[in-house]
Motif scaffolding. Sequence first.
Motif, mmCIF file in Angstrom:
data_model
loop_
_atom_site.group_PDB
_atom_site.id
_atom_site.type_symbol
_atom_site.label_atom_id
_atom_site.label_comp_id
_atom_site.label_asym_id
_atom_site.label_seq_id
_atom_site.Cartn_x
_atom_site.Cartn_y
_atom_site.Cartn_z
ATOM 1 N N VAL A 115 32.706 -53.838 -5.909
ATOM 2 C CA VAL A 115 32.147 -54.265 -7.194
ATOM 3 C C VAL A 115 31.654 -53.022 -7.934
ATOM 4 O O VAL A 115 31.042 -52.138 -7.331
ATOM 5 C CB VAL A 115 30.985 -55.273 -6.979
ATOM 6 C CG1 VAL A 115 30.326 -55.642 -8.300
ATOM 7 C CG2 VAL A 115 31.483 -56.535 -6.278
ATOM 8 N N ASN A 116 31.942 -52.949 -9.229
ATOM 9 C CA ASN A 116 31.506 -51.808 -10.045
ATOM 10 C C ASN A 116 30.066 -51.972 -10.499
ATOM 11 O O ASN A 116 29.622 -53.081 -10.796
ATOM 12 C CB ASN A 116 32.398 -51.684 -11.287
ATOM 13 C CG ASN A 116 33.808 -51.294 -10.934
ATOM 14 O OD1 ASN A 116 34.085 -50.142 -10.641
ATOM 15 N ND2 ASN A 116 34.705 -52.264 -10.924
ATOM 16 N N LEU A 117 29.362 -50.885 -10.584
ATOM 17 C CA LEU A 117 27.970 -50.892 -11.027
ATOM 18 C C LEU A 117 27.789 -49.991 -12.238
ATOM 19 O O LEU A 117 28.368 -48.903 -12.288
ATOM 20 C CB LEU A 117 27.073 -50.302 -9.939
ATOM 21 C CG LEU A 117 26.680 -51.165 -8.762
ATOM 22 C CD1 LEU A 117 25.791 -50.329 -7.840
ATOM 23 C CD2 LEU A 117 25.944 -52.413 -9.228
ATOM 24 N N VAL A 149 30.408 -46.545 -8.074
ATOM 25 C CA VAL A 149 29.608 -45.891 -9.092
ATOM 26 C C VAL A 149 30.439 -44.765 -9.687
ATOM 27 O O VAL A 149 31.053 -43.998 -8.951
ATOM 28 C CB VAL A 149 28.341 -45.285 -8.457
ATOM 29 C CG1 VAL A 149 27.472 -44.637 -9.506
ATOM 30 C CG2 VAL A 149 27.561 -46.357 -7.715
ATOM 31 N N ASP A 150 30.467 -44.678 -11.015
ATOM 32 C CA ASP A 150 31.243 -43.611 -11.643
ATOM 33 C C ASP A 150 30.635 -42.256 -11.335
ATOM 34 O O ASP A 150 29.422 -42.117 -11.197
ATOM 35 C CB ASP A 150 31.303 -43.794 -13.164
ATOM 36 C CG ASP A 150 32.224 -44.936 -13.548
ATOM 37 O OD1 ASP A 150 32.895 -45.493 -12.649
ATOM 38 O OD2 ASP A 150 32.250 -45.283 -14.734
ATOM 39 N N GLU A 151 31.528 -41.278 -11.269
ATOM 40 C CA GLU A 151 31.098 -39.916 -10.972
ATOM 41 C C GLU A 151 29.991 -39.446 -11.923
ATOM 42 O O GLU A 151 29.036 -38.809 -11.499
ATOM 43 C CB GLU A 151 32.316 -38.990 -11.071
ATOM 44 C CG GLU A 151 32.091 -37.625 -10.521
ATOM 45 C CD GLU A 151 33.384 -36.817 -10.477
ATOM 46 O OE1 GLU A 151 33.795 -36.452 -9.379
ATOM 47 O OE2 GLU A 151 33.971 -36.560 -11.545
ATOM 48 N N ILE A 177 32.511 -43.492 -4.839
ATOM 49 C CA ILE A 177 32.493 -42.768 -6.107
ATOM 50 C C ILE A 177 33.797 -43.095 -6.814
ATOM 51 O O ILE A 177 34.883 -42.848 -6.289
ATOM 52 C CB ILE A 177 32.353 -41.249 -5.904
ATOM 53 C CG1 ILE A 177 31.079 -40.947 -5.117
ATOM 54 C CG2 ILE A 177 32.334 -40.545 -7.272
ATOM 55 C CD1 ILE A 177 30.798 -39.457 -4.954
ATOM 56 N N ASP A 178 33.657 -43.713 -7.989
ATOM 57 C CA ASP A 178 34.801 -44.144 -8.782
ATOM 58 C C ASP A 178 35.233 -42.984 -9.678
ATOM 59 O O ASP A 178 34.405 -42.156 -10.067
ATOM 60 C CB ASP A 178 34.362 -45.326 -9.654
ATOM 61 C CG ASP A 178 35.476 -46.304 -9.935
ATOM 62 O OD1 ASP A 178 36.646 -45.999 -9.620
ATOM 63 O OD2 ASP A 178 35.166 -47.378 -10.474
ATOM 64 N N ASP A 179 36.503 -42.958 -10.017
ATOM 65 C CA ASP A 179 37.038 -41.957 -10.943
ATOM 66 C C ASP A 179 36.664 -40.544 -10.502
ATOM 67 O O ASP A 179 36.245 -39.707 -11.305
ATOM 68 C CB ASP A 179 36.556 -42.247 -12.379
ATOM 69 C CG ASP A 179 36.861 -43.684 -12.780
ATOM 70 O OD1 ASP A 179 37.914 -44.204 -12.359
ATOM 71 O OD2 ASP A 179 36.050 -44.306 -13.484
ATOM 72 N N PHE A 180 36.838 -40.292 -9.219
ATOM 73 C CA PHE A 180 36.465 -39.022 -8.606
ATOM 74 C C PHE A 180 37.400 -37.913 -9.079
ATOM 75 O O PHE A 180 38.605 -38.063 -9.056
ATOM 76 C CB PHE A 180 36.559 -39.161 -7.085
ATOM 77 C CG PHE A 180 36.069 -37.971 -6.315
ATOM 78 C CD1 PHE A 180 34.726 -37.831 -6.002
ATOM 79 C CD2 PHE A 180 36.955 -36.988 -5.884
ATOM 80 C CE1 PHE A 180 34.265 -36.740 -5.282
ATOM 81 C CE2 PHE A 180 36.495 -35.890 -5.169
ATOM 82 C CZ PHE A 180 35.155 -35.768 -4.862
#
Length: 280
Positions: A115-117, A149-151, A177-180
């Motif tokens: 799930v994205n935060l 969680v986005d970088e 870590i999303d979009d790493f």
Amino acid sequence: AKESGGGGRMEIYAAHMHAMVVGRLELQTQLRQALAGGEFLLEYQPVVDLQSSQVTAVEALVRWEHGDTRVMPEGFIGAAEESGLIIPLGEWILREACEKVALWRASDWDIALSVNLSVKQILAPRFVETVAGVLADSGLPAEVLTMEVDEEVLLEDQGEAVERLAQLRRLGVRLAIDDFGMDYASLAHLRELRVDTIKIDPSFIRDLGSDGTVTLLTHTIIRLGQDLGVQVVAEGIEHTAQLEQLRSMGCGYGQGFLVARPMVAEGVEALVGGELGIPL
Ligand code: C2E
Ligand code: MG
Ligand code: MG
Ligand code: MG
């Protein structure tokens, strides 16, 4: 008279700003009504183990069914963050997804959930208690839930968000870590926060093969993941060549339109029930 040109431009500018602000406020009102009226829905995008081709997890992605149009997150997440609505909306998303995945697991399917935060959610009072409460209510084991969680959250943070994430980690929830993109600051957090997963930014996957530096960096991220014991997910896989290259580099997991598009819960059930129609 000599000011009139500039003044005119100012008026146009002011009118434009006014329209934008009114539009924004209208959108925020609509979003509040949408949450109360049950207009949000979740799609789930499968994540596969690139070696076994098994679906190991799904990522929940929110959509807004507004009249006849399906609005994608880019169209409303920003406004939801600005207005604070992301806090109740994020809780709804988490609850809905945890309940669905708990049901799937009860029917003997070993599947995990991402799930994205938004940072706004992380900094909300009682954020950690809310997550713990949703897990308890849904019966989903904490280890099955990964929060993405986005970088940038880690880069801009003054420490508070990172502390909250560490608390989540102590509940047993996994972190990704999303979009790493190999930024030094987020590299440091890999260790400090004991991040479980890094999701390679789709821009890397897009240029795999055609750009030598990107290919090298992708390979480096994959090796780094292996060395640190962190799962690596390649996001945005659209072509077979990308899939093959990621496999040969030893990338553990993949996600993208080639593998499967985001789909409503019934779609995921059909896909898995019918043994993946996935071109792997
Ligand atoms: P994200 O977390 O990086 O999610 C992946 C996005 O990439 C999704 O877009 C997904 O549909 C898209 N995608 C997946 N595979 C491919 C592919 O092969 N090619 C291309 N071009 N795109 C692909 P989506 O659903 O529009 O979401 C966009 C962003 O909105 C998400 O990026 C995430 O940051 C945010 N978002 C989505 N759902 C939520 C949510 O429930 N809460 C919060 N806070 N943010 C969300
Ligand atoms: Mg994500
Ligand atoms: Mg994201
Ligand atoms: Mg991403």
